[in-house]
Design a protein around this motif. Structure first.
Motif, PDB file in Angstrom:
ATOM      1  N   VAL A  37      42.964   0.204 -28.930  1.00  0.00           N
ATOM      2  CA  VAL A  37      42.199  -1.028 -28.785  1.00  0.00           C
ATOM      3  C   VAL A  37      42.446  -1.649 -27.413  1.00  0.00           C
ATOM      4  O   VAL A  37      41.542  -2.209 -26.791  1.00  0.00           O
ATOM      5  N   GLU A  38      43.710  -1.475 -26.935  1.00  0.00           N
ATOM      6  CA  GLU A  38      44.037  -1.974 -25.603  1.00  0.00           C
ATOM      7  C   GLU A  38      43.107  -1.367 -24.567  1.00  0.00           C
ATOM      8  O   GLU A  38      42.580  -2.061 -23.687  1.00  0.00           O
ATOM      9  N   VAL A  39      42.882  -0.062 -24.710  1.00  0.00           N
ATOM     10  CA  VAL A  39      41.998   0.629 -23.764  1.00  0.00           C
ATOM     11  C   VAL A  39      40.607   0.012 -23.797  1.00  0.00           C
ATOM     12  O   VAL A  39      40.048  -0.359 -22.761  1.00  0.00           O
ATOM     13  N   VAL A  40      40.050  -0.100 -25.009  1.00  0.00           N
ATOM     14  CA  VAL A  40      38.678  -0.614 -25.062  1.00  0.00           C
ATOM     15  C   VAL A  40      38.600  -2.069 -24.622  1.00  0.00           C
ATOM     16  O   VAL A  40      37.648  -2.460 -23.946  1.00  0.00           O
ATOM     17  N   THR A  41      39.601  -2.862 -24.993  1.00  0.00           N
ATOM     18  CA  THR A  41      39.561  -4.268 -24.577  1.00  0.00           C
ATOM     19  C   THR A  41      39.553  -4.373 -23.061  1.00  0.00           C
ATOM     20  O   THR A  41      38.771  -5.142 -22.484  1.00  0.00           O
ATOM     21  N   THR A  42      40.405  -3.574 -22.419  1.00  0.00           N
ATOM     22  CA  THR A  42      40.469  -3.637 -20.961  1.00  0.00           C
ATOM     23  C   THR A  42      39.134  -3.248 -20.339  1.00  0.00           C
ATOM     24  O   THR A  42      38.622  -3.935 -19.445  1.00  0.00           O
ATOM     25  N   VAL A  43      38.552  -2.167 -20.863  1.00  0.00           N
ATOM     26  CA  VAL A  43      37.258  -1.748 -20.321  1.00  0.00           C
ATOM     27  C   VAL A  43      36.222  -2.845 -20.522  1.00  0.00           C
ATOM     28  O   VAL A  43      35.453  -3.177 -19.613  1.00  0.00           O
ATOM     29  N   LEU A  44      36.260  -3.402 -21.715  1.00  0.00           N
ATOM     30  CA  LEU A  44      35.307  -4.464 -22.037  1.00  0.00           C
ATOM     31  C   LEU A  44      35.421  -5.627 -21.054  1.00  0.00           C
ATOM     32  O   LEU A  44      34.429  -6.090 -20.481  1.00  0.00           O
ATOM     33  N   LEU A  45      36.657  -6.077 -20.831  1.00  0.00           N
ATOM     34  CA  LEU A  45      36.849  -7.211 -19.931  1.00  0.00           C
ATOM     35  C   LEU A  45      36.472  -6.837 -18.511  1.00  0.00           C
ATOM     36  O   LEU A  45      35.915  -7.642 -17.769  1.00  0.00           O
ATOM     37  N   LEU A  46      36.764  -5.584 -18.138  1.00  0.00           N
ATOM     38  CA  LEU A  46      36.375  -5.134 -16.800  1.00  0.00           C
ATOM     39  C   LEU A  46      34.866  -5.216 -16.632  1.00  0.00           C
ATOM     40  O   LEU A  46      34.361  -5.660 -15.594  1.00  0.00           O
ATOM     41  N   LEU A  47      34.159  -4.795 -17.675  1.00  0.00           N
ATOM     42  CA  LEU A  47      32.701  -4.873 -17.606  1.00  0.00           C
ATOM     43  C   LEU A  47      32.249  -6.314 -17.477  1.00  0.00           C
ATOM     44  O   LEU A  47      31.268  -6.615 -16.794  1.00  0.00           O
ATOM     45  N   GLY A  48      32.990  -7.211 -18.126  1.00  0.00           N
ATOM     46  CA  GLY A  48      32.613  -8.621 -18.087  1.00  0.00           C
ATOM     47  C   GLY A  48      32.876  -9.265 -16.743  1.00  0.00           C
ATOM     48  O   GLY A  48      32.152 -10.157 -16.318  1.00  0.00           O
ATOM     49  N   LEU A  49      33.918  -8.790 -16.037  1.00  0.00           N
ATOM     50  CA  LEU A  49      34.302  -9.399 -14.755  1.00  0.00           C
ATOM     51  C   LEU A  49      33.143  -9.470 -13.781  1.00  0.00           C
ATOM     52  O   LEU A  49      33.006 -10.417 -13.010  1.00  0.00           O
ATOM     53  N   ARG A  50      32.287  -8.437 -13.848  1.00  0.00           N
ATOM     54  CA  ARG A  50      31.162  -8.317 -12.929  1.00  0.00           C
ATOM     55  C   ARG A  50      30.262  -9.559 -12.980  1.00  0.00           C
ATOM     56  O   ARG A  50      29.591  -9.878 -12.016  1.00  0.00           O
ATOM     57  N   TRP A  51      30.235 -10.259 -14.104  1.00  0.00           N
ATOM     58  CA  TRP A  51      29.266 -11.340 -14.284  1.00  0.00           C
ATOM     59  C   TRP A  51      29.855 -12.710 -14.041  1.00  0.00           C
ATOM     60  O   TRP A  51      29.201 -13.712 -14.293  1.00  0.00           O
TER      61      TRP A  51
END
Lengths: 978, 114
Positions: A667-681
């Motif tokens: 879940v740590e992996v997916v959460t990090t990816v998710l937040l990374l995707l969010g950073l762009r906005w």
């Protein structure tokens, strides 16, 4: 048994048919009318079949157990009274359907209209035949809700919406009162069964709660039956299509209130409070309604107030009580339904054919619509209580009851006078209706040229008026026996039989009738000239409008007061809200634990390990660092958050929770990816926000820090106290002992999730699915902010060639990881029941497999090659989990009972094969689907942004081209002129 | 051991709460993640801390429950981890949408007025 089933069919058929109607195409109005009519006719047939049983046995019961522990059964009960009332509802229903079929010709959404009408009939019938008072309240509220939809059927019109809303507010509030009343009564009697309640009148009347129960009960009945001062919703409801008015305000809806009064008179009635409250309110309503009716200019308005007045009459009869009064009340319920339905239909015909319902415009219709006029005049005469018509008979009985001595109180002595005043005005407004609309010079300025309506539109009116006359002339042959059965059903089998006669000789009631007719005619003649030019209400009193008071109250209660309260104590800002929340939880925890939090005498401690301490040193640094950096260095904060997460994960490993560790890591992996995707906005933030350095901001930060430290150290202390307490045996031990024998697995955590507490897990994956869909739904509407649409700077400084080779080696590796990850996922899944792993872990792993493909290449590349259908996976997962649960029913076990066994597979060996495994497949599919759905939905935003960007560029290019062309054209033009 | 773990829970919670009260939505999201670590560890620590004795049973035979870690808090936390991921995702989307609509990443959708 057959009769019980027939009773259930009678009760549920309208609802089934209503649902069926909704599936018809929107212009199938003929089919809809036929289905409705036949459904109601089937109900009538069933009822007629019951007649003999009711007459001999008194009542008929059907019982479906629902929640036995709460005394809540779906009990149906049909006796003489409800039989008669149901018959009335269904018969008038059929006539209304026929009428609506022609009246609403060419209208849109007719199947919906008929579906609502049927559902309403079902609900109304439900009130009449339910044998449990709570179920009765449910149907009661159902009539309020469906009448809201029916009154607001033409929702394009503001009047319809307002009328519908007022009706709903008033009747639903009354319904709530009724619910509480019924709960109190159920509490007093000890049963919610209608028969038991009706038989325990003495118990109820002697109870301390009698006053409260009676008040609430009467509020319920009075609001529904539009009794003063709740009468104003009824005229507002006239914005409904006329067939609805004809139905709701004659035989159903408003009659539900008087039904209740009559039905429960043995339980509540017989006391002075009942007499004053019910008879008093009834009399006031009767007079107020009749007086206002005289002054209304709208045909339907006049009829609406007349309905209020007649409901008051019936209420008064119920308040007077006694065999004759109840008999008269039931009789008048029938008579009023018959003549009022026909009058509403006539008003609808007049409106339909002339285009107006304004009595100031209508005149002399008898010459252009002779048949309709004769029908209407007959019905109106019945409404006025003219001899040889049914209205006359019940009104005579009412007069007889009013004159009779009951208890010698002032109200009892005043009854005859009040009754005469009411009927005098009744005569006056009936005369106004007859004389202004049908006589006088033929109207010339009507919106349409009037003529007789389609014969079939008139048929229902003809039937009803015929009934008025037949009952009026031959009462003993038609209604009398049925009415006696009904009265006996209400008051008990020993009730003396009543006889209806047209001629009693010259007696007090007849004299009162004569007085009413003479004085009524006189009032009409004196007001005939002034009323049409005056306001719509009695002199002076038209200034006070109940509707206006209600509107004002509603505005205050639902708009002004809440807002002023909110202004004082509320805030729309999140920060103060969260602060209050945190501080409140700290306070509550302190209050609860004050002097109660003890540390154990003999602390249960594990020897501290320096490695663990070091590990958490890093963890703490990461957590504090993340908190420190989250504002200006989001990426750093994200990395630090991941660090804290990893240490948490290692802690799970340390303390023997391998399942948690695996899940946390994934879940740590997916959460990090998710937040990374969010950073762009998020907006760029490089410079210090000026305000942050100011003093107030510093104070705020310090205050929050204090709150945070208090909260955090509090949690730490509680955790320490609990961790060091001596062990107590708990349910976990049971799980450990029984996991293998009962659940067929050795990994107890997984067995708990998919077997022992599978229902919880089912709920949780449901939540996950909802969140996934919400994320997806929100992002479909989302528009990125303008400044984020631009290409990120990092992409601008690199050239296209660099981009193609960007992270080339890692991306190749990531591509190759796909099959490997699928295998890992399968591995996690299959070992789950016995060893760490399971559906959750496998699902997230699989999601990561997909995710890596997106990371390695790009959205378009992936979606050209793999079809990912996350929503279907989610649906499949939910169905699979639910299906496994339902499967247990087939074998006679409760929902989600699991069955476990080991199966010997060639090559692989022993494999645990529990049905819980199938459930876990559901968990796996759903977790994977939801995770992929969320991540892809966010990833697609970039695609949308780039599409926007491309479109922007195209637009700009097109504009430039246009401008260039225009310039060229201008130049050419200049050349030419030159 | 216990004192380290409870201190760790305390620090995670402190950082989480502090971030929760901050004005920028990204801070709040990080705060929620940290707080969920703290809460998960807290619930987890309610069982026995049993290093090296995972709740994985031998097949058949009599078992002494006190030889294993308590499986119940573990099962609770396992679903909590997945659900907290879901709520993080949801909050992130709300954050992005609110940023798109209001043009700021302040939690109230507008900068604090002076």
């Amino acid at each position: 048994m057959a009769e019980q089933n027939l009773l259930s069919i009678l009760a549920f058929l309208p609802f089934v048919a209503s649902l069926a109607l909704l599936s018809l195409s929107h212009n199938a109005h003929r089919a809809a009318a036929w289905v409705s009519g036949l459904t109601l006719a089937a109900g009538v047939a069933i009822l007629l079949g019951f007649r003999q049983t009711i007459a001999t046995h008194g009542s008929l019961r059907g019982n479906i157990e629902w929640v036995p522990s709460l005394g809540l059964d779906i009990t149906l009960r049909l006796d003489g009274f409800s039989w008669l009332f149901t018959l009335l509802v269904l018969c008038i229903g059929i006539l209304v359907v026929i009428y609506a079929r022609y009246y609403m010709e060419g209208q849109d959404r007719m199947p919906r209209f008929f579906a609502l009408l049927l559902a309403f009939t079902g609900a109304m019938q439900g009130i009449l035949i339910s044998g449990n008072i709570l179920i009765m309240v449910v149907f009661w509220e159902l009539t309020s809700i469906i009448s809201f939809l029916l009154i607001g059927f033409w929702h394009q019109s503001g009047a319809a919406r307002d009328g519908a809303r007022t009706a709903l507010m008033i009747t639903a509030l009354g319904g709530l009162c009724l619910l509480v009343a019924m709960l109190i009564v159920g509490n007093i009697v000890g049963s919610y069964d209608l028969e038991t309640v009706l038989a325990s009148g003495d118990l109820i009347r002697q109870s301390d709660l009698y006053g409260a129960a009676l008040t609430l009960f009467l509020l319920g009945a009075f609001t529904k039956s539009a009794q003063f001062p709740f009468h104003f919703w009824l005229p507002g409801a006239m914005a409904a299509p006329t067939p609805v008015s004809a139905y709701l305000h004659s035989a159903t809806m408003v009659k539900a209130g008087v039904f209740l009064l009559v039905r429960f008179s043995p339980a509540f009635g017989g006391t002075e409070a009942w007499f004053y409250a019910v008879a008093g309110t009834g009399m006031i309503t009767m007079i107020v309604g009749a007086v206002i009716a005289l002054f209304r200019h709208d045909l339907k308005g006049l009829l609406a107030y007349s309905t209020i007045s007649h409901l008051g009459l019936i209420t008064a009869l119920a308040g007077i009580g006694g065999p004759m009064a109840i008999f008269a009340a039931i009789f008048h319920i029938c008579n009023h339904a018959i003549f009022k339905a026909s009058l509403f239909m006539t008003a609808g015909i007049i409106d339909h054919e002339t285009g107006t319902r304004d009595m100031r415009k209508l005149s002399g219709l008898i010459r252009v619509m002779p048949i309709t006029s004769v029908l209407a005049i007959t019905a109106a005469a019945s409404m006025a209580g003219m001899p040889l018509l049914n209205g006359f008979l019940s009104k005579e009985m009412f007069f007889a009851e009013a004159v009779d001595w009951h208890n010698g109180t002032w109200l009892d002595n005043a009854l005859p006078y009040l009754a005469v005043i009411g009927s005098t005005f009744s005569v006056a407004y009936s005369l106004r209706f007859i004389v202004t609309v049908f006589f006088g010079p033929t109207a010339t300025d009507l919106p349409q040229t009037p003529h007789e309506p389609t014969p079939w539109m008139r048929r229902p009116v003809e039937m009803l008026v015929l009934l008025c006359v037949v009952i009026g002339i031959l009462p003993a042959l038609t209604l009398e026996p049925i009415l006696n059965v009904a009265a006996q059903a209400v008051l008990g089998p020993n009730t003396p039989e009543a006889h209806i006669a047209i001629w009693h000789g010259v007696n007090a009631p007849l004299l009162l009738s004569v007085v009413a007719i003479v004085v009524g005619t006189f009032i009409f003649l004196t007001t005939a000239r002034t009323v049409p030019n005056g306001p719509e209400g009695p002199p002076l009193f038209h200034m006070i409008r109940a509707q206006k008071i209600y509107d004002w109250l509603q505005l205050q209660i639902s708009w002004r007061w809440p807002r002023s309260v909110f202004r004082r104590i509320g805030t729309e800002e999140l920060q103060p809200q969260l602060r209050i929340l945190v501080m409140a939880s700290v306070l509550f925890a302190t209050a609860a634990l004050w002097r109660n939090l003890h540390f154990a005498q003999d602390l249960r401690l594990n020897t501290p390990s320096p490695a663990f301490g070091l590990m958490w040193l890093v963890g703490a640094a990461c957590a504090i660092g993340a908190a420190w950096q989250a504002k200006y260095h989001r990426f750093a904060a994200l990395v630090l958050l991941g660090g804290a997460g990893l240490i948490t994960c290692l802690t799970f490993v340390w303390f023997a929770a391998p399942d948690l560790a695996v899940t946390q890591l994934l879940v740590e992996v997916v959460t990090t990816v998710l937040l990374l995707l969010g950073l762009r906005w998020l907006p760029k933030r490089r410079e210090e926000i000026v305000e942050d350095t100011l003093r107030p901001a510093k104070i705020r930060r310090f205050r929050d820090l204090v709150i945070a430290v208090i909260g955090g150290s509090g949690i730490a202390v509680i955790a320490y106290a609990l961790m060091t307490r001596p062990l107590v045996p708990n349910v976990g031990d049971w799980f450990l002992g029984n996991a293998y024998y009962e659940g067929g697995g050795t990994n107890v955590v997984n067995v708990i999730l998919v077997d022992f507490r599978a229902f919880d897990t089912f709920g949780e994956i449901g939540v996950l699915a909802i969140v996934g869909l919400t994320v997806y739904g929100l992002l479909r509407r989302f528009r990125p902010s303008a400044e984020s649409v631009e290409q990120p700077e990092q992409q601008k400084i690199t050239t296209q060639e660099h981009l193609t080779d960007y992270l080339y080696v890692p991306s190749v590796i990531m591509l190759w990881m796909f099959p490997l990850l699928i295998m890992v996922s399968a591995y996690f899944f299959f070992r789950g029941h016995d060893l760490p792993g399971g559906g959750f872990a496998a699902g997230v792993t699989m999601a990561i497999a997909f995710l890596l493909q997106y990371l390695a290449t790009n959205v378009r590349w992936v979606e050209a090659r793999i079809t990912v259908l996350p929503i279907r996976w989610m649906g499949f997962g939910l169905l699979m989990a639910a299906g496994t649960g339902i499967g247990a029913w087939i074998f006679g076990y409760p929902f989600l009972t699991a069955y476990a066994q080991y199966v010997n597979l060639p090559v692989i060996g022993q494999v645990p094969a529990a049905t819980a495994m199938l459930f876990d497949v559901g968990v796996f599919a759903l977790v994977m689907g939801a995770t992929v759905l969320m991540l892809i939905a966010i990833a697609h935003q970039s695609l949308r942004a780039s599409r926007l960007r491309e479109q922007d560029e195209e637009d700009r290019a097109a504009k430039a081209k246009k401008a260039a062309l225009a310039e060229e054209g201008a130049k050419a033009g200049m050349k030419e002129t030159a | 051991m216990e004192i380290i773990l409870s201190a760790a829970i305390g620090i995670l919670a402190t950082s989480g709460i502090w971030l929760l009260l901050r004005p920028r939505s990204f801070q709040v999201i990080i705060g929620l993640c940290l707080l969920s670590y703290a809460v998960n560890l807290f619930i987890f620590s309610m069982g026995r801390l049993a290093p090296g004795r995972p709740p994985i049973m031998p097949k058949g035979g009599f078992v002494d429950p006190s030889n294993y870690a308590d499986p119940l808090p573990q099962a609770l936390v396992l679903t909590a981890i997945v659900i907290s991921f879901a709520t993080t995702a949801l909050f992130l989307v709300v954050l992005i949408a609110s940023r798109g609509m209001t043009g700021t990443d302040h939690v109230d959708g507008k900068e604090r007025s002076q």
